[in-house]
Design a protein around this motif. Structure first.
Motif, PDB file in Angstrom:
ATOM      1  N   PRO A   1       0.846  -1.197   0.000  1.00  0.00           N
ATOM      2  CA  PRO A   1       0.000   0.000   0.000  1.00  0.00           C
ATOM      3  C   PRO A   1       0.882   1.247   0.000  1.00  0.00           C
ATOM      4  O   PRO A   1       1.861   1.329   0.746  1.00  0.00           O
ATOM      5  CB  PRO A   1      -0.785  -0.125   1.316  1.00  0.00           C
ATOM      6  CG  PRO A   1      -0.716  -1.555   1.688  1.00  0.00           C
ATOM      7  CD  PRO A   1       0.584  -2.068   1.163  1.00  0.00           C
ATOM      8  N   PHE A   2       0.534   2.222  -0.830  1.00  0.00           N
ATOM      9  CA  PHE A   2       1.349   3.429  -0.978  1.00  0.00           C
ATOM     10  C   PHE A   2       0.401   4.602  -1.188  1.00  0.00           C
ATOM     11  O   PHE A   2      -0.319   4.649  -2.183  1.00  0.00           O
ATOM     12  CB  PHE A   2       2.315   3.282  -2.151  1.00  0.00           C
ATOM     13  CG  PHE A   2       3.299   4.397  -2.286  1.00  0.00           C
ATOM     14  CD1 PHE A   2       4.356   4.510  -1.400  1.00  0.00           C
ATOM     15  CD2 PHE A   2       3.164   5.349  -3.286  1.00  0.00           C
ATOM     16  CE1 PHE A   2       5.283   5.551  -1.514  1.00  0.00           C
ATOM     17  CE2 PHE A   2       4.075   6.393  -3.416  1.00  0.00           C
ATOM     18  CZ  PHE A   2       5.136   6.492  -2.521  1.00  0.00           C
ATOM     19  N   ALA A   3       0.386   5.555  -0.243  1.00  0.00           N
ATOM     20  CA  ALA A   3      -0.678   6.545  -0.197  1.00  0.00           C
ATOM     21  C   ALA A   3      -0.282   7.936  -0.668  1.00  0.00           C
ATOM     22  O   ALA A   3      -1.016   8.886  -0.429  1.00  0.00           O
ATOM     23  CB  ALA A   3      -1.244   6.635   1.224  1.00  0.00           C
ATOM     24  N   ASP A   4       0.850   8.092  -1.311  1.00  0.00           N
ATOM     25  CA  ASP A   4       1.224   9.396  -1.844  1.00  0.00           C
ATOM     26  C   ASP A   4       0.533   9.576  -3.191  1.00  0.00           C
ATOM     27  O   ASP A   4       0.906   8.941  -4.180  1.00  0.00           O
ATOM     28  CB  ASP A   4       2.742   9.495  -1.986  1.00  0.00           C
ATOM     29  CG  ASP A   4       3.217  10.889  -2.386  1.00  0.00           C
ATOM     30  OD1 ASP A   4       2.386  11.672  -2.901  1.00  0.00           O
ATOM     31  OD2 ASP A   4       4.404  11.188  -2.200  1.00  0.00           O
ATOM     32  N   SER A   5      -0.457  10.451  -3.229  1.00  0.00           N
ATOM     33  CA  SER A   5      -1.236  10.617  -4.464  1.00  0.00           C
ATOM     34  C   SER A   5      -0.410  11.226  -5.589  1.00  0.00           C
ATOM     35  O   SER A   5      -0.794  11.135  -6.759  1.00  0.00           O
ATOM     36  CB  SER A   5      -2.469  11.480  -4.198  1.00  0.00           C
ATOM     37  OG  SER A   5      -2.096  12.772  -3.749  1.00  0.00           O
ATOM     38  N   SER A   6       0.742  11.835  -5.265  1.00  0.00           N
ATOM     39  CA  SER A   6       1.584  12.356  -6.338  1.00  0.00           C
ATOM     40  C   SER A   6       2.256  11.241  -7.126  1.00  0.00           C
ATOM     41  O   SER A   6       2.934  11.503  -8.123  1.00  0.00           O
ATOM     42  CB  SER A   6       2.634  13.324  -5.786  1.00  0.00           C
ATOM     43  OG  SER A   6       3.570  12.671  -4.961  1.00  0.00           O
ATOM     44  N   ALA A   7       2.072   9.986  -6.696  1.00  0.00           N
ATOM     45  CA  ALA A   7       2.524   8.865  -7.516  1.00  0.00           C
ATOM     46  C   ALA A   7       1.847   8.883  -8.882  1.00  0.00           C
ATOM     47  O   ALA A   7       2.427   8.438  -9.882  1.00  0.00           O
ATOM     48  CB  ALA A   7       2.238   7.534  -6.808  1.00  0.00           C
ATOM     49  N   LEU A   8       0.638   9.420  -8.918  1.00  0.00           N
ATOM     50  CA  LEU A   8      -0.110   9.450 -10.185  1.00  0.00           C
ATOM     51  C   LEU A   8       0.556  10.392 -11.201  1.00  0.00           C
ATOM     52  O   LEU A   8       0.901   9.958 -12.316  1.00  0.00           O
ATOM     53  CB  LEU A   8      -1.561   9.850  -9.889  1.00  0.00           C
ATOM     54  CG  LEU A   8      -2.617   9.614 -10.967  1.00  0.00           C
ATOM     55  CD1 LEU A   8      -3.988   9.485 -10.319  1.00  0.00           C
ATOM     56  CD2 LEU A   8      -2.643  10.748 -11.970  1.00  0.00           C
ATOM     57  N   PRO A   9       0.788  11.677 -10.858  1.00  0.00           N
ATOM     58  CA  PRO A   9       1.492  12.521 -11.839  1.00  0.00           C
ATOM     59  C   PRO A   9       2.943  12.086 -12.057  1.00  0.00           C
ATOM     60  O   PRO A   9       3.487  12.309 -13.146  1.00  0.00           O
ATOM     61  CB  PRO A   9       1.418  13.924 -11.223  1.00  0.00           C
ATOM     62  CG  PRO A   9       1.137  13.714  -9.787  1.00  0.00           C
ATOM     63  CD  PRO A   9       0.324  12.472  -9.703  1.00  0.00           C
TER      64      PRO A   9
ATOM     65  N   LEU B   1      -8.773   9.255   2.692  1.00  0.00           N
ATOM     66  CA  LEU B   1      -9.595   8.487   1.751  1.00  0.00           C
ATOM     67  C   LEU B   1      -8.737   7.878   0.649  1.00  0.00           C
ATOM     68  O   LEU B   1      -8.967   6.737   0.224  1.00  0.00           O
ATOM     69  CB  LEU B   1     -10.686   9.383   1.152  1.00  0.00           C
ATOM     70  CG  LEU B   1     -11.743   9.884   2.141  1.00  0.00           C
ATOM     71  CD1 LEU B   1     -12.652  10.909   1.485  1.00  0.00           C
ATOM     72  CD2 LEU B   1     -12.568   8.717   2.705  1.00  0.00           C
ATOM     73  N   TRP B   2      -7.741   8.625   0.185  1.00  0.00           N
ATOM     74  CA  TRP B   2      -6.835   8.064  -0.815  1.00  0.00           C
ATOM     75  C   TRP B   2      -6.070   6.871  -0.241  1.00  0.00           C
ATOM     76  O   TRP B   2      -5.857   5.874  -0.930  1.00  0.00           O
ATOM     77  CB  TRP B   2      -5.869   9.139  -1.312  1.00  0.00           C
ATOM     78  CG  TRP B   2      -4.887   8.658  -2.333  1.00  0.00           C
ATOM     79  CD1 TRP B   2      -3.618   8.231  -2.117  1.00  0.00           C
ATOM     80  CD2 TRP B   2      -5.096   8.512  -3.745  1.00  0.00           C
ATOM     81  NE1 TRP B   2      -3.009   7.850  -3.290  1.00  0.00           N
ATOM     82  CE2 TRP B   2      -3.903   8.012  -4.307  1.00  0.00           C
ATOM     83  CE3 TRP B   2      -6.180   8.781  -4.587  1.00  0.00           C
ATOM     84  CZ2 TRP B   2      -3.755   7.770  -5.672  1.00  0.00           C
ATOM     85  CZ3 TRP B   2      -6.029   8.533  -5.947  1.00  0.00           C
ATOM     86  CH2 TRP B   2      -4.839   8.037  -6.472  1.00  0.00           C
ATOM     87  N   SER B   3      -5.647   6.966   1.020  1.00  0.00           N
ATOM     88  CA  SER B   3      -4.920   5.851   1.635  1.00  0.00           C
ATOM     89  C   SER B   3      -5.797   4.603   1.702  1.00  0.00           C
ATOM     90  O   SER B   3      -5.317   3.488   1.480  1.00  0.00           O
ATOM     91  CB  SER B   3      -4.426   6.228   3.033  1.00  0.00           C
ATOM     92  OG  SER B   3      -5.489   6.326   3.966  1.00  0.00           O
TER      93      SER B   3
END
Length: 640
Positions: A338-346, A615-617
């Motif tokens: 599990p990896f919750a840094d949403s900047s992984a997307l960009p 919520l992203w996590s």
């Protein structure tokens, strides 16, 4: 850049299953699309996937010493390999290639486990010495490159660049480490040396592991630590000049490649500085890549374009949109945990864009940790002044009561959001920093977890991760302590993990000049006031760059590299998010209080609370369960 994996029998010399080793190797094919190699002998098997960067024709792995008794598989770049090659040749060693990999086997022969102390670069490798019957694993000082390992019940040690290589082995159990689950929902990632699985560990940055056949398992050895050793007095101008000279050298040695090379350019201070120095050092225009967002609050693309024009780069840009939310399942399979840094997307999209133009990209990662660029450092020092004035015995009841009674107002201007500050002032220094960096506060995590999961944790407190590191910090000032904690946790666990997996998914090598260990050591010895002064982070760095970059760019407010999750989760993605989080996957784990998740969704939807990070996590944990764990039944029951 490459992928490594291996299986070594540490109890006997039983044959290694070649098909199993091949499956483990193929699980990481994305990291090395240019070729593969394996080595098998009695009781040992090593495998490698290659992304060709240096000595494209001659650098194939596994690679051996002269008589074939020492073999290595290696992921990374050793930038001082040419100097080491000359030194080793003077000692009588003979080289068959001109690649940095061969330096490792001869350095092992010459200096043993202390060979890692001679390497300047980013690396993770596994080395097997047949005569000594020793498996030697090592990871670079800052943790730029990953390395996972597991001791199996049958006496074998398995290792790999990513968890998926070990998960291809049927002897690696997929039992959750409950403390790792708790850590994930506190930090947003699983800090070293844990992984999400009980049986598997990460080799921590700056550590090596020596395992001898027939001997008891040894503990990893730390061979490097951030020194924070003060320099002799130097003026501000002298320090600024030396900082640029040292960074220039760190950039220069990272420009060696036999493939196209460029840079990430966000428009922030760090990436702009790297591009400016690259433009000085390279004969041709630098290829630069950046990501933009439609929301102007998150969009730095205009600043990136200014830098690109200033230095005449070949600039490429891509906009991230809500449709990229569909990448959630892809990200779950990339990160394995599990990896919750949403900047992984960009970051994923940025690496995808860069790979269309280059094979190697330099990034500005590490500048915030090195030079105190995060706003949270400034807030922490303000709080520390109060903590020094008032004893904990007084602060705890007074500010604790204020924190409990003050309303949570995520929607209000920052000066009116005092609840978090009061809660921090009621804690000691390390607990306050934990409160600052936590993905969600103690109260929300307590409500999120089910009573069964809380009992299974047996009183475990996630702040212990930071307390363990704080106990070994060589610095005494408040700023250096929290920088040290970020170097040990957030930098390797979040920032470097994010970039490694996203770049390797596209066969892209990313180099990090600001994390050159010699530069990091030197910066650590600067006075804290050279890093953070008058509320200005990266004070000395910005002063040093004033002749190269516009002041309005250097001194503008920091934006970070994140997506507008809060708005996305209140807009078109709201129903999809609720359906996912309230569906059967999370409910069947036994880990969560589902009523709490429902309340979080409702509060976020009204706009009165910002639960977007939490919520992203949960979203990424759900995607991990479906895409990686892929197991029926209740994880809590299996892992308890």
């Amino acid at each position: 850049m490459c992928a490594i994996t291996g299986l070594v029998d540490l109890s006997a010399r039983r044959a290694i299953d070649p098909a199993l080793l091949e499956r483990m190797n193929q699980a990481q094919r994305h990291r090395g699309p240019d070729g593969a190699g394996t080595h098998l002998e009695a009781g040992a098997g090593l495998a490698h996937r290659r992304l060709s960067i240096i000595d494209v024709e001659g650098g194939r792995q596994p690679l051996f010493n002269e008589d074939g008794s020492v073999v290595v598989v290696y992921n990374g770049e050793i930038y001082n390999f040419q100097q080491l090659m000359q030194e080793l040749e003077a000692h009588g060693h003979r080289f068959r290639t001109r690649c940095d990999t061969e330096v490792i086997v001869h350095a092992w022969e010459q200096w043993g486990q202390r060979c890692v102390e001679r390497f300047r670069g980013m690396f993770a490798f596994g080395l097997w010495d047949r005569e000594a019957e020793v498996l030697f694993l090592a990871r670079d000082r800052l943790g730029v490159k990953p390395l996972y390992f597991a001791h199996l019940a049958d006496g074998h040690c398995a290792f790999g660049s990513e968890l998926k290589a070990l998960m291809a082995h049927p002897g690696v159990a997929r039992e959750l480490d409950l403390r790792a689950v708790a850590d994930y929902f506190a930090y947003g990632y699983v800090p070293e040396p844990r992984t999400i699985f009980r049986q598997v560990g990460k080799l921590a940055p700056g550590h090596s592991l020596t395992l001898r056949r027939g001997a008891a398992h040894a503990a990893p050895r730390r061979y490097w630590d951030l020194p924070f050793a003060p320099h002799a007095f130097m003026s501000e101008q002298d320090a600024a000049d030396e900082l640029i000279a040292r960074l220039r050298e760190a950039v220069r040695i990272r420009l060696v490649a036999e493939v196209p090379l460029g840079a990430f350019l966000s428009g922030g201070v760090d990436s702009s500085a790297i591009v400016a120095l690259m433009a000085d050092l390279m004969p041709d225009p630098v290829s630069t890549c950046s990501i933009s967002f439609g929301d102007p609050r998150f969009n730095e693309s205009g600043y990136a374009l200014q830098v690109a024009r200033r230095f005449g780069t070949r600039h490429h840009a891509l906009q991230v949109a809500q449709q990229d939310f569909a990448l959630v399942d892809r990200l779950a399979t990339l990160y394995d945990e599990p990896f919750a840094d949403s900047s992984a997307l960009p970051t994923y999209r940025l690496c995808q864009l860069a790979r269309e133009h280059v094979t190697v990209a330099l990034s500005g990662d590490g500048g915030d940790e090195n030079l105190a660029g995060y706003r949270r450092y400034r807030y922490h020092l303000h709080e520390e002044r109060v903590r020094r004035l008032l004893p904990l015995g007084l602060r705890r009841p007074v500010f604790g009561a204020l924190g409990r009674s003050w309303p949570k107002a995520d929607w209000a201007p920052r000066p009116l959001r005092a609840k978090t500050t009061f809660e921090s002032l009621a804690r000691d220094t390390v607990a306050a920093w934990f409160h600052t960096v936590s993905l969600m506060d103690d109260d929300l995590r307590a409500r999120l977890f089910s009573p069964e999961f809380t009992r299974a944790l047996g009183g475990y407190d996630c702040v212990d991760v930071l307390r363990r590191h704080a106990a070994g910090c060589p610095a005494t000032d408040a700023l250096s302590l929290v920088q040290y904690l970020d170097f040990k946790t957030y930098l390797p666990g979040d920032i470097l993990t994010k970039v490694d997996r996203a770049s390797m998914a596209h066969g892209l090598e990313v180099r990090v000049p600001l994390l050159d260990h010699e530069l990091v050591e030197w910066i650590s010895g600067l006075p804290p006031g050279f890093k953070l002064r008058g509320g200005e982070g990266k004070y000395l760095f910005k002063k040093a760059l004033e002749s190269r970059l516009p002041k309005q760019m250097l001194y503008r407010s920091k934006m970070g590299f994140s997506v507008p999750l809060a708005d996305w989760f209140r807009g078109p993605l709201r129903q999809q998010l609720a359906a996912t989080l309230l569906g059967p996957t999370l409910a069947h784990t036994g880990i969560f209080n589902m009523a709490c998740i429902g309340a979080m969704l409702a509060q976020h939807g009204t706009g009165r609370r910002d639960h977007s990070a939490a919520l992203w996590s949960l979203l990424m944990f759900e995607a991990f369960l479906r895409n990686v764990l892929r197991a029926a039944g209740t994880p809590l029951a299996r892992a308890a």
